[in-house]
Design a protein around this motif. Structure first.
Motif, short mmCIF file in Angstrom:
data_model
loop_
_atom_site.label_atom_id
_atom_site.label_comp_id
_atom_site.label_asym_id
_atom_site.label_seq_id
_atom_site.Cartn_x
_atom_site.Cartn_y
_atom_site.Cartn_z
N LEU A 93 43.94 46.79 43.63
CA LEU A 93 43.22 45.48 43.32
C LEU A 93 42.28 45.15 44.60
O LEU A 93 42.58 45.30 45.89
N VAL A 94 41.08 45.24 44.54
CA VAL A 94 39.98 45.25 45.49
C VAL A 94 39.65 43.91 45.87
O VAL A 94 39.23 43.11 44.71
N ALA A 95 39.44 43.46 46.95
CA ALA A 95 38.97 42.23 47.42
C ALA A 95 37.45 41.98 46.91
O ALA A 95 36.75 42.96 47.14
N ASP A 96 37.12 40.97 46.29
CA ASP A 96 35.65 40.73 45.90
C ASP A 96 34.59 40.71 47.30
O ASP A 96 35.06 40.10 48.18
N ALA A 97 33.56 41.46 47.07
CA ALA A 97 32.59 41.23 48.14
C ALA A 97 32.18 40.00 48.46
O ALA A 97 31.78 39.68 49.73
N VAL A 102 39.71 36.58 46.39
CA VAL A 102 39.73 37.15 45.03
C VAL A 102 39.94 38.83 45.19
O VAL A 102 39.03 39.40 45.56
N TYR A 103 41.15 39.16 44.39
CA TYR A 103 41.34 40.55 44.27
C TYR A 103 41.31 41.06 42.73
O TYR A 103 41.60 40.14 41.92
N THR A 104 40.72 42.03 42.48
CA THR A 104 40.35 42.43 41.20
C THR A 104 40.83 43.82 40.90
O THR A 104 40.47 44.86 41.60
N TYR A 105 41.43 44.39 39.86
CA TYR A 105 41.54 45.55 39.39
C TYR A 105 40.65 45.40 37.96
O TYR A 105 41.14 44.75 36.84
N CYS A 106 39.54 46.08 37.67
CA CYS A 106 38.95 46.10 36.46
C CYS A 106 38.11 47.53 36.26
O CYS A 106 37.71 48.14 37.08
#
Length: 208
Positions: A93-97, A102-106
């Motif tokens: 899960l990567v932090a939104d730039a 907000v952390y996302t795996y997409c």
């Protein structure tokens, strides 16, 4: 899947990454619930998570439009020699730039078992598998705090052992968002408390 805390790292661009452990189980395409009828279907599982931490099939003694019955469904998230192969995986899960809170795996190419388990069975990707994750989070009760999910096929999310997202069946990508204040009020969550979240996914059909 055993409740361990996620680990973290930092990418070269400075964004934090949360690494989540999960368990995938590979199935053959001949399993009765794989390559089944294409249909969005809610209500496959009960509203409460089972005592074993697994979804409970809601139709004992019968089948549904996209599942063949309790015996086959109970194999989805349990190790059954000869029927499925358990394979640990990790999701990042990567932090939104723009908003590092907000952390996302997409990804539109979620094929973590390509070449593993029973193999791709003559296809470009391995399409027949399930994924199980057990996490925990602190309910802050302040500001912006929610969870969003999008997937195909089946996606079930339980918070505090209660079903809060039901995207069952074999279908194209569908989305849902959890409003935590509402869930908190309905399940007795209190600010500052730590609560379990269980996520169950199934990829049951080819092409997407």
């Amino acid at each position: 899947v055993d409740g361990c805390a996620p680990s973290t790292s930092v990418r070269s661009d400075g964004r934090e990454v949360v690494i989540v452990d999960a368990v995938a189980r590979d199935f053959r395409k001949s399993h009765p619930d794989m390559q089944a009828r294409i249909k969005f279907e809610t209500g496959i599982v009960e509203e409460e998570l089972g005592a074993d931490g697994k979804p409970v099939y809601a139709h004992p003694g019968s089948s549904t439009r996209t599942t063949s019955g309790k015996a086959a469904f109970d194999q989805w998230y349990n190790d059954v020699p000869g029927v499925n192969t358990r394979i640990p995986i990790q999701l990042e899960l990567v932090a939104d730039a723009r908003d590092p809170s907000v952390y996302t795996y997409c990804t539109s190419k979620f094929f973590p078992l390509d070449g593993a388990g029973f193999g791709n069975e003559g296809r470009r990707h391995n399409y027949h598998f399930t994924v199980e994750m057990h996490l925990s989070f602190v309910y802050t009760g302040v500001g912006f705090q929610d969870f969003s999910f999008r997937g195909d096929d089946d996606v079930w999310v339980f918070i505090n052992n209660r079903l809060v997202i039901d995207l069952g069946g074999i279908h194209g990508p569908k989305s849902a968002k959890i409003d935590l204040p509402t869930v908190a009020a309905e399940t007795g969550m209190v600010v500052g408390g730590t609560y379990p979240m269980a996520i169950f996914f199934a990829e049951r059909h080819t092409t997407q």
